[in-house]
Motif scaffolding. Structure first.
Motif, PDB file in Angstrom:
ATOM      1  N   GLY A 348       0.798  -1.227   0.000  1.00 27.51           N
ATOM      2  CA  GLY A 348       0.000   0.000   0.000  1.00 27.51           C
ATOM      3  C   GLY A 348       0.822   1.264   0.000  1.00 27.51           C
ATOM      4  N   GLN A 349       2.134   1.147   0.227  1.00 25.62           N
ATOM      5  CA  GLN A 349       3.043   2.277   0.102  1.00 25.62           C
ATOM      6  C   GLN A 349       3.739   2.189  -1.256  1.00 25.62           C
ATOM      7  OE1 GLN A 349       5.416   1.500   3.676  1.00 25.62           O
ATOM      8  NE2 GLN A 349       4.353   3.160   4.742  1.00 25.62           N
ATOM      9  N   PHE A 350       4.454   3.252  -1.613  1.00 23.41           N
ATOM     10  CA  PHE A 350       5.095   3.292  -2.926  1.00 23.41           C
ATOM     11  C   PHE A 350       6.530   3.806  -2.821  1.00 23.41           C
ATOM     12  CE2 PHE A 350       0.543   4.296  -3.970  1.00 23.41           C
ATOM     13  CZ  PHE A 350       0.263   3.117  -4.618  1.00 23.41           C
ATOM     14  N   PHE A 351       7.366   3.310  -3.724  1.00 21.45           N
ATOM     15  CA  PHE A 351       8.692   3.862  -3.971  1.00 21.45           C
ATOM     16  C   PHE A 351       8.819   4.007  -5.482  1.00 21.45           C
ATOM     17  CE2 PHE A 351      13.306   3.868  -2.321  1.00 21.45           C
ATOM     18  CZ  PHE A 351      13.741   4.623  -3.401  1.00 21.45           C
ATOM     19  N   GLY A 352       8.482   5.181  -6.008  1.00 27.41           N
ATOM     20  CA  GLY A 352       8.541   5.405  -7.448  1.00 27.41           C
ATOM     21  C   GLY A 352       7.406   4.728  -8.184  1.00 27.41           C
ATOM     22  N   VAL A 353       6.146   4.966  -7.747  1.00 31.84           N
ATOM     23  CA  VAL A 353       5.011   4.364  -8.461  1.00 31.84           C
ATOM     24  C   VAL A 353       5.012   4.916  -9.887  1.00 31.84           C
ATOM     25  CG1 VAL A 353       3.385   6.092  -7.515  1.00 31.84           C
ATOM     26  CG2 VAL A 353       2.532   3.944  -8.484  1.00 31.84           C
ATOM     27  N   HIS A 354       5.082   4.011 -10.849  1.00 30.91           N
ATOM     28  CA  HIS A 354       5.436   4.389 -12.221  1.00 30.91           C
ATOM     29  C   HIS A 354       4.285   4.233 -13.206  1.00 30.91           C
ATOM     30  CE1 HIS A 354       7.315   3.955 -16.217  1.00 30.91           C
ATOM     31  NE2 HIS A 354       8.328   4.664 -15.735  1.00 30.91           N
ATOM     32  N   SER A 355       3.624   3.078 -13.186  1.00 29.42           N
ATOM     33  CA  SER A 355       2.595   2.755 -14.168  1.00 29.42           C
ATOM     34  C   SER A 355       1.353   2.253 -13.453  1.00 29.42           C
ATOM     35  CB  SER A 355       3.106   1.692 -15.144  1.00 29.42           C
ATOM     36  OG  SER A 355       4.302   2.117 -15.765  1.00 29.42           O
ATOM     37  N   ILE A 356       0.187   2.359 -14.151  1.00 30.81           N
ATOM     38  CA  ILE A 356      -1.077   2.010 -13.522  1.00 30.81           C
ATOM     39  C   ILE A 356      -2.035   1.478 -14.570  1.00 30.81           C
ATOM     40  CG2 ILE A 356      -2.033   4.364 -13.749  1.00 30.81           C
ATOM     41  CD1 ILE A 356      -3.245   3.920 -10.900  1.00 30.81           C
ATOM     42  N   ALA A 357      -2.876   0.507 -14.181  1.00 30.64           N
ATOM     43  CA  ALA A 357      -3.859  -0.082 -15.087  1.00 30.64           C
ATOM     44  C   ALA A 357      -5.057  -0.564 -14.271  1.00 30.64           C
ATOM     45  CB  ALA A 357      -3.247  -1.242 -15.877  1.00 30.64           C
ATOM     46  N   THR A 358      -6.190  -0.763 -14.967  1.00 25.61           N
ATOM     47  CA  THR A 358      -7.417  -1.238 -14.326  1.00 25.61           C
ATOM     48  C   THR A 358      -7.868  -2.529 -14.991  1.00 25.61           C
ATOM     49  OG1 THR A 358      -8.715   0.144 -15.831  1.00 25.61           O
ATOM     50  CG2 THR A 358      -8.238   1.051 -13.666  1.00 25.61           C
ATOM     51  N   ASP A 359      -8.581  -3.389 -14.228  1.00 24.36           N
ATOM     52  CA  ASP A 359      -9.184  -4.583 -14.812  1.00 24.36           C
ATOM     53  C   ASP A 359     -10.689  -4.399 -14.932  1.00 24.36           C
ATOM     54  OD1 ASP A 359     -10.372  -5.189 -12.330  1.00 24.36           O
ATOM     55  OD2 ASP A 359      -8.926  -6.759 -11.834  1.00 24.36           O
ATOM     56  N   SER A 360     -11.389  -5.427 -15.431  1.00 22.41           N
ATOM     57  CA  SER A 360     -12.818  -5.303 -15.699  1.00 22.41           C
ATOM     58  C   SER A 360     -13.651  -5.159 -14.435  1.00 22.41           C
ATOM     59  CB  SER A 360     -13.298  -6.516 -16.496  1.00 22.41           C
ATOM     60  OG  SER A 360     -13.198  -7.703 -15.721  1.00 22.41           O
ATOM     61  N   LYS A 361     -13.094  -5.558 -13.303  1.00 27.68           N
ATOM     62  CA  LYS A 361     -13.807  -5.449 -12.026  1.00 27.68           C
ATOM     63  C   LYS A 361     -13.569  -4.115 -11.335  1.00 27.68           C
ATOM     64  CE  LYS A 361     -13.280 -10.458 -11.275  1.00 27.68           C
ATOM     65  NZ  LYS A 361     -12.433 -10.689 -12.454  1.00 27.68           N
ATOM     66  N   GLY A 362     -12.706  -3.282 -11.914  1.00 24.02           N
ATOM     67  CA  GLY A 362     -12.407  -1.988 -11.318  1.00 24.02           C
ATOM     68  C   GLY A 362     -11.199  -1.986 -10.421  1.00 24.02           C
ATOM     69  N   ASN A 363     -10.507  -3.126 -10.291  1.00 22.11           N
ATOM     70  CA  ASN A 363      -9.303  -3.171  -9.474  1.00 22.11           C
ATOM     71  C   ASN A 363      -8.168  -2.411 -10.163  1.00 22.11           C
ATOM     72  OD1 ASN A 363     -10.599  -5.012  -7.633  1.00 22.11           O
ATOM     73  ND2 ASN A 363     -10.184  -6.641  -9.112  1.00 22.11           N
ATOM     74  N   LEU A 364      -7.247  -1.902  -9.353  1.00 19.24           N
ATOM     75  CA  LEU A 364      -6.089  -1.167  -9.856  1.00 19.24           C
ATOM     76  C   LEU A 364      -4.818  -1.991  -9.679  1.00 19.24           C
ATOM     77  CD1 LEU A 364      -6.552   2.461  -8.448  1.00 19.24           C
ATOM     78  CD2 LEU A 364      -6.916   1.694 -10.790  1.00 19.24           C
ATOM     79  N   ARG A 387     -11.606  10.400   2.647  1.00 19.72           N
ATOM     80  CA  ARG A 387     -10.922  11.670   2.859  1.00 19.72           C
ATOM     81  C   ARG A 387     -10.217  12.115   1.585  1.00 19.72           C
ATOM     82  NH1 ARG A 387      -7.955  10.242   8.629  1.00 19.72           N
ATOM     83  NH2 ARG A 387      -9.852   9.728   9.803  1.00 19.72           N
ATOM     84  N   ARG A 388      -9.963  13.409   1.516  1.00 17.05           N
ATOM     85  CA  ARG A 388      -9.234  13.938   0.362  1.00 17.05           C
ATOM     86  C   ARG A 388      -7.847  13.310   0.257  1.00 17.05           C
ATOM     87  NH1 ARG A 388     -11.902  17.023  -3.609  1.00 17.05           N
ATOM     88  NH2 ARG A 388     -13.450  18.365  -2.616  1.00 17.05           N
ATOM     89  N   THR A 389      -7.185  13.146   1.394  1.00 18.80           N
ATOM     90  CA  THR A 389      -5.889  12.470   1.442  1.00 18.80           C
ATOM     91  C   THR A 389      -6.045  11.260   2.340  1.00 18.80           C
ATOM     92  OG1 THR A 389      -4.666  14.531   1.078  1.00 18.80           O
ATOM     93  CG2 THR A 389      -3.460  12.687   2.050  1.00 18.80           C
ATOM     94  N   GLN A 390      -5.988  10.070   1.754  1.00 20.74           N
ATOM     95  CA  GLN A 390      -6.325   8.851   2.500  1.00 20.74           C
ATOM     96  C   GLN A 390      -5.133   8.171   3.157  1.00 20.74           C
ATOM     97  OE1 GLN A 390      -9.118   6.153   0.383  1.00 20.74           O
ATOM     98  NE2 GLN A 390      -9.057   7.680  -1.253  1.00 20.74           N
ATOM     99  N   GLY A 391      -3.926   8.406   2.637  1.00 20.79           N
ATOM    100  CA  GLY A 391      -2.788   7.662   3.139  1.00 20.79           C
ATOM    101  C   GLY A 391      -2.838   6.214   2.643  1.00 20.79           C
ATOM    102  N   VAL A 392      -2.274   5.298   3.400  1.00 20.06           N
ATOM    103  CA  VAL A 392      -2.205   3.895   3.007  1.00 20.06           C
ATOM    104  C   VAL A 392      -3.585   3.267   3.147  1.00 20.06           C
ATOM    105  CG1 VAL A 392      -1.155   1.654   3.486  1.00 20.06           C
ATOM    106  CG2 VAL A 392       0.206   3.758   3.677  1.00 20.06           C
ATOM    107  N   VAL A 393      -4.058   2.617   2.090  1.00 16.82           N
ATOM    108  CA  VAL A 393      -5.408   2.010   2.112  1.00 16.82           C
ATOM    109  C   VAL A 393      -5.273   0.541   2.499  1.00 16.82           C
ATOM    110  CG1 VAL A 393      -6.619   3.634   0.630  1.00 16.82           C
ATOM    111  CG2 VAL A 393      -5.213   1.864  -0.434  1.00 16.82           C
ATOM    112  N   TRP A 394      -5.069   0.330   3.772  1.00 12.43           N
ATOM    113  CA  TRP A 394      -4.898  -1.023   4.314  1.00 12.43           C
ATOM    114  C   TRP A 394      -6.248  -1.705   4.416  1.00 12.43           C
ATOM    115  CZ3 TRP A 394      -0.621  -3.638   4.529  1.00 12.43           C
ATOM    116  CH2 TRP A 394      -0.548  -4.814   5.280  1.00 12.43           C
ATOM    117  N   PRO A 395      -6.314  -3.042   4.268  1.00 11.51           N
ATOM    118  CA  PRO A 395      -7.609  -3.734   4.371  1.00 11.51           C
ATOM    119  C   PRO A 395      -8.282  -3.488   5.701  1.00 11.51           C
ATOM    120  CG  PRO A 395      -5.923  -5.188   3.470  1.00 11.51           C
ATOM    121  CD  PRO A 395      -5.215  -3.967   3.915  1.00 11.51           C
ATOM    122  N   ALA A 396      -9.611  -3.289   5.637  1.00 16.41           N
ATOM    123  CA  ALA A 396     -10.388  -3.088   6.858  1.00 16.41           C
ATOM    124  C   ALA A 396     -10.446  -4.395   7.640  1.00 16.41           C
ATOM    125  CB  ALA A 396     -11.794  -2.617   6.512  1.00 16.41           C
ATOM    126  N   GLN A 397     -10.383  -4.279   8.948  1.00 14.38           N
ATOM    127  CA  GLN A 397     -10.429  -5.477   9.793  1.00 14.38           C
ATOM    128  C   GLN A 397     -11.868  -5.793  10.198  1.00 14.38           C
ATOM    129  OE1 GLN A 397      -7.754  -4.775  13.060  1.00 14.38           O
ATOM    130  NE2 GLN A 397      -5.940  -4.805  11.752  1.00 14.38           N
TER     131      GLN A 397
END
Length: 397
Positions: A348-364, A387-397
């Motif tokens: 959920g964190q990044f170091f140089g997030v470079h490229s992005i794509a989506t699938d048919s279910k809407g996943n990134l 929120r406008r700035t969400q931070g790390v989107v960790w799975p809800a428990q």
């Protein structure tokens, strides 16, 4: 009082103290949450990282700088990476001469994963009849099932087309032959290719050396047209250093990092180091532009885009490798609604997030360059108040 009764009494006291501490901690956290700035809530697509996807690679394989991702019609996830060329000797100890240990070695450049995260296909690298890029960059699977690859090495002036099995089909341009942004036969260190199914045209983000979008016939490779920023004729002379307070440059800065086409026929161009996205018709007529994290320096903020999979493609998902975020943008207005992510090496964190794509279910799906060297999946959770700035989107428990 017996020893057994005394122990039971002591245990009850310990439990009471423990429960009390939990209540106190809960109250304290609630107070801190109340005092902490929450940010404005907006209705937007919501995501959670899947920390267990993909599954480990076989054969002691490692990813190098991972600089391209696409999802095909089967929802298979294609990535391209730079393998051993971007792994140090300690990382690739099994392939140095002599080997320094049992692990590890660079994986083949093209890797394909199914929805469960299994590796289902791999190929790539130098072969007969074509010039593999010095530094491969970007991958795209078109509506005919062809795989396109660019390259941003110093001499990379070409794009390649293969079958899904890795059989060579076509090379456009030649290694070392770039003649600038008005060359009709070669390119200047291509960042990404996007093939439009409606016109059978390949839109080339050209690139790290040139300052244009070039459009090819996807079957013959013949160049049909090209343009620079604002639809201007591209120029290759020196530009003043980027200044966020100066008037916008009338030329793209390097790199021109994406040129993706929406369902309604608009071309979205990543002018990465200018922190802006420009929008054109498919004929190169300028429509509008917007800036994101405008005061970002160095690599810039607008790295790659992907569209949401609803028919209207209401949202754009933007990779920002300078600020280590994914931005969610309302396509109609180019307004940023929210963003998620933060710098780091955990899921959920990044170091140089470079490229992005989506699938048919809407996943990134995102890839990371530099020392990030990985592929991540973010599961679509529907529309939510976030929120406008969400931070790390960790799975809800």
């Amino acid at each position: 009082m017996s020893k057994q009764t005394s122990n039971r009494t002591g245990n009850r006291k310990s439990v009471a103290v423990f429960v009390g501490l939990l209540v106190l901690l809960g109250c304290t956290q609630a107070l801190l949450d109340k005092q902490a700035p929450q940010g404005e809530l907006v209705n937007a697509p919501a995501f959670e990282v899947d920390p267990l996807w993909p599954k480990p690679l076989p054969n002691h394989w490692l990813l190098g700088m991972t600089i391209g991702v696409w999802v095909d019609e089967q929802d298979h996830v294609w990535i391209i990476h730079r393998s051993s060329a971007t792994l140090n000797a300690n990382e690739r100890g099994a392939e140095v001469d002599p080997p320094t240990g049992e692990c590890c070695r660079g994986a083949p450049p093209v890797l394909v994963f199914d929805q469960a995260g299994n590796l289902v296909r791999h190929w790539g690298g130098p072969g007969q009849g074509y010039e593999w890029p010095q530094s491969n960059h970007g991958i795209f699977v078109d509506y005919k099932g062809n795989v396109w690859i660019g390259g941003n090495g110093e001499k990379d002036a070409h794009v390649l087309k293969f079958t899904k099995e890795g059989k060579f089909l076509m090379q456009v341009g030649r290694l070392g032959n770039n003649k600038g942004s008005n060359d009709l036969e070669n390119f200047g260190r291509v960042a990404k290719i996007f093939v439009d199914a409606k016109t059978n045209e390949a839109f080339i983000a050209d690139g790290y050396g040139n300052r244009r979008v070039a459009v090819l016939d996807a079957d013959t490779g013949k160049m049909k047209r090209y343009w620079g920023a604002y639809g201007n004729r591209p120029q290759d002379g020196p530009l003043a250093p980027f200044n966020p307070d100066a008037p916008p440059s009338q030329q793209f800065r390097n790199p021109v990092h994406c040129s993706d086409v929406s369902n309604d026929g608009l071309v979205y161009v990543c002018d990465r180091q200018a922190n802006r996205m420009q929008v054109f018709t498919k004929d190169g007529k300028f429509v509008k532009e917007q800036w994101y994290a405008r005061r970002s320096l160095s690599e810039g903020s607008v790295w790659d885009v992907a569209f949401s999979r609803d028919p209207e493609q209401r949202y754009i998902f933007m990779a920002d490798g300078r600020n280590q975020k994914v931005r969610i943008i309302l396509r109609e207005t180019l307004e940023e609604l929210t963003n998620f992510g933060d710098g780091g090496r955990q899921p959920g964190q990044f170091f140089g997030v470079h490229s992005i794509a989506t699938d048919s279910k809407g996943n990134l799906y995102t890839t990371e360059t530099y020392e990030g060297k990985r592929l991540q999946k973010f599961v679509y959770k529907g529309m939510r108040q976030v929120r406008r700035t969400q931070g790390v989107v960790w799975p809800a428990q």
